[in-house]
Design a protein around this motif. Structure first.
Motif, PDB file in Angstrom:
ATOM      1  N   GLU A   1      -4.871   6.153   0.232  1.00  0.00           N
ATOM      2  CA  GLU A   1      -4.031   4.955   0.172  1.00  0.00           C
ATOM      3  C   GLU A   1      -4.542   4.063  -0.955  1.00  0.00           C
ATOM      4  O   GLU A   1      -5.733   3.803  -1.065  1.00  0.00           O
TER       5      GLU A   1
ATOM      6  N   SER B   1       0.847  -1.193   0.000  1.00  0.00           N
ATOM      7  CA  SER B   1       0.000   0.000   0.000  1.00  0.00           C
ATOM      8  C   SER B   1       0.882   1.242   0.000  1.00  0.00           C
ATOM      9  O   SER B   1       1.895   1.286   0.673  1.00  0.00           O
ATOM     10  N   LYS B   2       0.458   2.241  -0.779  1.00  0.00           N
ATOM     11  CA  LYS B   2       1.139   3.530  -0.795  1.00  0.00           C
ATOM     12  C   LYS B   2       0.085   4.612  -0.636  1.00  0.00           C
ATOM     13  O   LYS B   2      -1.029   4.493  -1.122  1.00  0.00           O
ATOM     14  N   THR B   3       0.498   5.688   0.023  1.00  0.00           N
ATOM     15  CA  THR B   3      -0.395   6.831   0.196  1.00  0.00           C
ATOM     16  C   THR B   3       0.035   7.928  -0.774  1.00  0.00           C
ATOM     17  O   THR B   3       1.218   8.218  -0.927  1.00  0.00           O
TER      18      THR B   3
ATOM     19  N   THR C   1      -5.427  13.016   0.703  1.00  0.00           N
ATOM     20  CA  THR C   1      -4.520  11.872   0.683  1.00  0.00           C
ATOM     21  C   THR C   1      -5.359  10.604   0.624  1.00  0.00           C
ATOM     22  O   THR C   1      -6.431  10.519   1.218  1.00  0.00           O
TER      23      THR C   1
ATOM     24  N   LYS D   1      -3.624   0.326  -2.882  1.00  0.00           N
ATOM     25  CA  LYS D   1      -2.850  -0.913  -2.842  1.00  0.00           C
ATOM     26  C   LYS D   1      -2.283  -1.222  -4.225  1.00  0.00           C
ATOM     27  O   LYS D   1      -2.838  -0.801  -5.243  1.00  0.00           O
TER      28      LYS D   1
END
Length: 176
Positions: free
Chosen positions: A98, A25-27, A96, A100
């Motif tokens: 998140e 996961s990245k935000t 923002t 995946k």
């Protein structure tokens, strides 16, 4: 003794896989400026009913962490659009989210305060990153202008999605 080794091994495997799942996961910070433009064109627009292809699940923009004004990078562009004849800013939002790996992120509903703009924005994260927009702008309330686009992009670059009657300036940045 054998059972304790098995339990220890299982705990290690669960820890490894849960860490791997979190690592995918990245935000991202997503920032959009949407504006109307009054430019001469010869196209005929006759859409009077909404044609947005709404996703099954739609998230409200307010359910995401909003980015404070001092951390928005498109504020100067928004201000310039306000001062430039022929352009009228409709919306400036930043949040923002998140996403995946190898997934299509949640679609976020985008609406202007006056209701003339409606639609959604979403990110798709795979081998490449894509932004997906399906927005409609109806300044008079009877003709609808639609901007429906999926575009590959690079992080931290400013992208312009164009329509003869309105446009979107977008910037997506990773958060560490």
């Amino acid at each position: 003794m054998e059972k304790r080794c098995f339990n220890t091994l299982m705990l290690l495997l669960i820890g490894f896989f849960s860490a791997a799942l979190q690592a995918d996961s990245k935000t991202f910070k997503i920032e959009l400026v949407v504006f109307a433009q009054d430019m001469p064109n010869s196209e005929v627009f006759d859409q009077v009913d909404s044609e947005i292809e709404w996703p099954t699940r739609l998230a409200d923009l307010g359910s995401y962490q909003q980015v404070a004004a001092q951390y928005r990078s498109l504020s100067g562009i928004y201000a310039k659009l306000e001062r430039t004849p022929g352009y009228r800013p409709l919306l400036h939002v930043a949040w923002t989210q998140e996403i995946k790996a190898d997934r299509l992120g949640a679609a976020v509903q985008i609406q202007s305060p006056d209701g003339s703009l409606n639609g959604y924005f979403r990110l798709q994260r795979g081998h490449y990153l894509h932004m997906v927009t399906d927005l409609e702008y109806s300044p008079e309330g009877w003709v609808i202008y639609r901007l429906n686009e999926k575009r590959r992009f690079k992080l931290n670059e400013i992208h312009y999605l164009d329509h003869p009657k309105f446009g979107v300036i977008a910037r997506i940045s990773p958060l560490s």
